[in-house]
Write a protein that holds these residues in place. Structure first.
Motif: not given
Length: 425
Positions: A216-219, A406-409
């Motif tokens: 979603r556009g994030k690395k 990472a998304a969860w954090q």
């Protein structure tokens, strides 16, 4: 040889654990002393249990009456049944259990064959077998047995690591095997780079790879764990760190490396001294280097590219739980230095006192004397580390990453910020 001793009051549990291995074909009975044997020359769980239980005094102050021990030779050692039987007899005799009833099982359920011994801690007169300083006495006995039988010294192997088998893709529970290895390694070892972590994991037929992805556009950065063969080749589908469990992902490993950089500083001089002493014996081959380092309690992992050039060398002290790339020991211990040495062993730079100091420098002096060391943080040769990681990155990106963790954090951080804003209002 590592001896792991435990005490228990559960005789059935100790015997049952071993006899179940026998039933599955993963173990065999090598020896039994002072125990009943049926007419066919076999020992059964029921008969051995009844025999031992009858020998335990009914009124006994000792609660944990069962002795259970595992003797673990070096992983590279292949011993005959006769040798293992003799080692078990001499070990039990020296430890004070020679006249006790005991049974010896040989376990072959993992690549490293080892033996388990079950006995009793009390004799027929209700007296407890002397267990004062049992651990120290056991260590002296195993050291003596290693010397007597010419065994590879195994004092460098941690007890926990000795009980952890290699990853075997022939078995169905690959994910559970990988999780067991990774949790054991992260708990016991200190390392400052993924290269050092991979050197440790290679002993378990496992490797770790960093992957980068965009969601979603994030690395995001993540880790995958890859089962390998004995030569380090990838042989199975990579497993996402988030699919293994907590504490093994990118953030956890990065935190482990950050803490390790501070913890290893005091150990670097000792490892450097052992490597220097070994190299001053001028080993002609990599095999000789491995053997001589093992005598010092160190293990070495050497990695080469397709042309046979050494691009990375890591020294591992399994007992201390530490892995150090050569470059972390100093500029005089990088992979390039060892590659040049083995290309022409006749020219040994480690004998040069102007570069490496006197061979008679005492250990406590070596803490402050750091040969061929820059003013940068001790052993942290960043350029060498980057070159090693680039050359050694033999795995291709799999697309199977750790972005979920990472998304969860990230989601949790957002929720925390929202709560803070509401409180301020």
């Amino acid at each position: 040889m590592i001896a792991k001793i435990s005490s228990t009051e559960n005789l059935g549990g100790a015997l049952g654990y071993n006899f179940k291995k026998v039933e599955k074909g993963e173990a065999s009975i090598l020896l039994a002393a002072e125990l009943y044997q049926d007419k066919d020359g076999r020992y059964t769980m029921e008969e051995v249990f009844a025999d031992m239980e009858a020998l335990i005094p009914k009124k006994c102050r000792t609660k944990k009456t069962v002795f259970h021990c595992s003797l673990n030779p070096h992983p590279d050692e292949k011993l005959s049944d006769e040798t293992l039987m003799q080692i078990a007899k001499e070990y039990m005799e020296a430890l004070g259990y020679g006249k006790q009833p005991y049974i010896v099982f040989k376990h072959s359920d993992i690549a490293r064959e080892h033996i388990h011994i079950v006995s009793l801690r009390v004799d027929s007169n209700r007296r407890k077998i002397n267990d004062k300083f049992e651990g120290k006495r056991s260590k002296l006995i195993t050291d003596a047995l290693e010397r007597k039988y010419g065994l590879i010294p195994s004092s460098k192997v941690s007890e926990q690591a000795a009980e952890t088998p290699k990853v075997d893709i022939g078995k169905e529970n690959i994910k559970e095997q990988v999780a067991s290895v990774v949790h054991t390694v992260l708990k016991h070892y200190r390392f400052c780079s993924l290269g050092e972590l991979n050197a440790i994991l290679s002993a378990y037929n496992l490797a770790v790879e960093e992957v980068k992805t965009e969601f979603r556009g994030k690395k995001y950065n993540g880790l995958v764990y890859v089962p390998t063969d004995d030569k380090g080749g990838k042989i199975s589908t990579p497993i996402n760190a988030s699919d293994i469990g907590r504490g093994v992902g990118y953030t956890a490993v990065q935190n482990r490396m950050k803490k390790s950089k501070q913890n290893v500083k005091l150990l670097i001089p000792t490892v450097r001294k052992k490597v220097l002493q070994t190299m001053r014996t001028s080993p002609n081959t990599e095999k000789e280097l491995r053997q001589r380092l093992e005598e010092q309690g160190l293990r070495v992992v050497i990695r080469k590219n397709e042309s046979g050039r050494i691009y990375a060398i890591t020294f591992i002290d399994d007992k201390e739980g530490i892995a150090l790339n050569g470059s972390r020991l100093g500029k005089g211990y990088t992979a390039n230095v060892f590659n040049a040495y083995f290309s022409n062993p006749a020219r040994n730079p480690f004998l040069d006192e102007t570069l490496y100091g006197s061979p008679f420098v005492r250990l406590e002096q070596s803490v402050t004397v750091q040969p061929l060391q820059s003013n940068a943080e001790e052993g942290d040769n960043i350029i060498d580390e980057l070159i090693e990681d680039m050359v050694g990155d033999s795995f291709t990106s799999t697309g199977n990453d750790d972005w979920k963790e990472a998304a969860w954090q990230r989601k949790l951080r957002k929720q925390s910020k929202v709560n803070l804003r509401r409180k301020k209002r």
